[in-house]
Design an enzyme around this catalytic site. Structure first.
Site, short mmCIF file in Angstrom:
data_model
loop_
_atom_site.label_atom_id
_atom_site.label_comp_id
_atom_site.label_asym_id
_atom_site.label_seq_id
_atom_site.Cartn_x
_atom_site.Cartn_y
_atom_site.Cartn_z
N THR A 95 1.28 -1.28 0.52
CA THR A 95 0.23 0.06 -0.07
C THR A 95 0.63 1.12 0.19
OG1 THR A 95 -1.72 -0.79 1.50
CG2 THR A 95 -1.43 1.25 1.30
N LYS A 170 -7.19 2.20 -3.00
CA LYS A 170 -6.87 1.78 -1.66
C LYS A 170 -6.55 2.17 -0.38
CE LYS A 170 -4.92 -1.28 1.41
NZ LYS A 170 -6.13 -2.27 2.41
N LYS A 238 -0.03 5.29 8.59
CA LYS A 238 0.93 5.87 7.08
C LYS A 238 -0.70 5.64 6.23
CE LYS A 238 1.41 2.08 4.42
NZ LYS A 238 1.42 1.21 3.86
N1 NDP Z 1 -1.21 -6.22 7.59
C1 NDP Z 1 -2.51 -6.20 6.94
O1 NDP Z 1 -3.36 -6.09 7.59
C2 NDP Z 1 -2.73 -5.64 5.27
C3 NDP Z 1 -1.30 -5.06 5.26
N2 NDP Z 1 -1.49 -4.25 3.91
C4 NDP Z 1 -0.10 -3.36 3.82
O2 NDP Z 1 0.46 -4.22 2.93
C5 NDP Z 1 2.26 -3.94 2.97
C6 NDP Z 1 2.50 -4.99 4.25
O3 NDP Z 1 1.83 -4.99 5.13
P1 NDP Z 1 2.59 -6.43 6.58
O4 NDP Z 1 2.26 -6.89 6.04
O5 NDP Z 1 1.04 -5.70 7.71
O6 NDP Z 1 4.12 -5.29 6.52
P2 NDP Z 1 4.85 -6.23 7.85
O7 NDP Z 1 5.87 -4.92 8.37
O8 NDP Z 1 4.45 -7.54 9.09
O9 NDP Z 1 6.19 -6.40 6.79
C7 NDP Z 1 6.93 -5.21 6.15
C8 NDP Z 1 7.68 -5.22 5.59
O10 NDP Z 1 8.47 -5.09 4.73
C9 NDP Z 1 10.07 -4.56 4.92
N3 NDP Z 1 10.34 -3.17 5.29
C10 NDP Z 1 10.33 -3.11 5.54
N4 NDP Z 1 11.35 -1.76 5.10
C11 NDP Z 1 11.90 -1.61 4.25
C12 NDP Z 1 12.81 -1.36 3.86
N5 NDP Z 1 13.44 -0.37 3.82
N6 NDP Z 1 13.66 -2.43 2.33
C13 NDP Z 1 13.43 -2.98 2.73
N7 NDP Z 1 12.06 -4.88 2.59
C14 NDP Z 1 11.66 -3.09 3.89
C15 NDP Z 1 9.94 -5.55 6.05
O11 NDP Z 1 10.88 -5.96 6.04
P3 NDP Z 1 11.46 -6.80 7.78
O12 NDP Z 1 11.35 -8.19 7.86
O13 NDP Z 1 13.82 -6.69 7.66
O14 NDP Z 1 11.35 -5.89 8.55
C16 NDP Z 1 8.81 -6.83 6.19
O15 NDP Z 1 9.46 -7.65 5.47
C17 NDP Z 1 1.96 -2.49 3.63
O16 NDP Z 1 1.81 -1.82 2.71
C18 NDP Z 1 0.70 -2.74 4.23
O17 NDP Z 1 -0.17 -1.13 4.68
C19 NDP Z 1 -2.07 -4.57 3.45
C20 NDP Z 1 -3.42 -5.03 3.58
C21 NDP Z 1 -3.74 -5.85 4.44
O1 LIG Z 2 -4.62 -2.39 4.49
C1 LIG Z 2 -5.75 -3.38 5.88
C2 LIG Z 2 -6.44 -4.22 5.42
O2 LIG Z 2 -7.42 -4.48 6.23
O3 LIG Z 2 -7.07 -4.07 4.21
#
Ligand code: NDP
Ligand SMILES: O=CC(=O)O
Length: 290
Positions: A95, A170, A238
């Site tokens: 996102t 989104k 965010k």
């Molecule tokens: N969780 C949810 O319910 C939902 C989330 N989203 C969106 O999906 C995306 C991922 O969410 P989610 O999985 O929950 O987040 P997490 O915080 O669990 O995971 C984030 C990921 O991004 C990586 N990351 C962060 N910073 C960097 C960087 N500078 N360089 C490389 N990799 C990086 C992390 O790596 P590392 O493991 O090393 O920290 C990890 O793999 C987000 O944009 C979120 O808004 C969308 C729908 C639902």
């Molecule tokens: O981005 C979060 C979700 O639940 O969708």
């Protein structure tokens, strides 16, 4: 089909696991390498860098935390741009805002690759169950080629046209969700402080016109003060921030979203950034503040 997967957080881990279980050959990369181990146990290969994954796979999916992460994985040393070329597709499901997506699109297409943004609606459980709603925009051919993977990860994919439209859709959805969460939290506190039973409130809500899965899922744990992270609060904040910027660009007044953003910011400052976004409830029910 062989796919790369960059980013194994809450969402990426579940999504890539489903691809593996469905028979895709998956090569994974994560900034924190240890998070690859469980996927490797289920048959995934590891790429040492995003560039190494792109080199190996015709299609690569990314699921990263925010615009800074999405840009870093593409543009930094060892990033996607080093190996993307004609015939390779990159699908970013993180996102982010439309500007970030457009920057990535421009850089990738300049090198001959093709790009699709495909953020998702749905949280940890829908990701585990392959029930996400996919909001894709960008290269139509890549969209069609990605459908077998989307069918595994989601229950429905929308194609929304030019790059940016998926990101905007989104953000609109999550702006509504974040505002709803704050209204819900305030309702729970108001019920409690005015002598009503909170579980009865949940039962009443669930039978009426504003019944929804989010209230049903989060209500009981909010009453308990328990917030296991499904959608981390820092990511919801965010999304509110990026949605408000979209409102600025389009001169849309959004006082409800702005107040909700403040509530999420306060919750972050209180140390709830890594908890589920429902932890904004801790801020609402903090008697010292309100
Ligand atoms: N969780 C949810 O319910 C939902 C989330 N989203 C969106 O999906 C995306 C991922 O969410 P989610 O999985 O929950 O987040 P997490 O915080 O669990 O995971 C984030 C990921 O991004 C990586 N990351 C962060 N910073 C960097 C960087 N500078 N360089 C490389 N990799 C990086 C992390 O790596 P590392 O493991 O090393 O920290 C990890 O793999 C987000 O944009 C979120 O808004 C969308 C729908 C639902
Ligand atoms: O981005 C979060 C979700 O639940 O969708």
């Amino acid at each position: 089909m062989e796919v790369g997967f960059l980013g194994l957080g809450i969402m990426g881990k579940a999504m890539s696991m489903n691809l593996l279980k469905a028979g895709f050959k998956v090569t994974v990369w994560n900034r924190t390498l240890s998070k690859c181990e469980e996927l490797v146990e289920h048959g995934a290969s590891i790429g040492e860098t995003p560039a190494a994954v792109i080199k190996k796979c015709k299609y690569t999916i990314a699921m990263l935390s925010d615009p800074a992460a999405a840009l870093s994985v593409v543009f930094d040393k060892g990033g996607v741009l080093e190996e993307i070329c004609s015939g390779k597709g990159y699908v970013d499901m993180s996102t982010v805002d439309a500007t970030t997506s457009s920057q990535i699109n421009e850089a990738i297409t300049k090198k001959g690759g093709y790009f699709l943004e495909a953020p998702v609606s749905g949280s940890k459980k829908p990701a585990e169950d392959g029930q996400l709603v996919i909001l894709a925009a960008g290269d139509k051919t890549l969209y069609e080629e990605a459908i077998p993977a989307f069918d595994v990860m989601g229950k429905k994919a929308f194609y929304l046209g030019e790059v940016g439209n998926g990101a905007k859709m989104k953000l609109v959805v999550n702006m509504i969700m974040g505002s709803m969460m704050n209204a819900f939290s305030e309702g729970l506190v108001l019920a409690d402080r005015s002598g009503l039973n909170q579980q009865t409130l949940l039962d009443v809500l669930d039978l009426g016109a504003i019944s929804n899965p989010m209230f049903r899922l989060k209500g009981p744990t909010m009453i308990e003060g328990n917030y296991p992270p499904a959608f981390p609060l820092k990511h919801q904040q965010k999304d509110m921030r990026l949605a408000l910027a979209l409102g600025d660009e389009n001169a849309v007044s959004m006082p409800v979203a702005a107040a909700s953003n403040e509530a999420f910011k306060t919750a972050r400052s209180l140390g709830h950034g890594d908890s589920d976004f429902s932890a904004v409830h801790e801020r609402t029910r903090d008697r010292r503040r309100f």
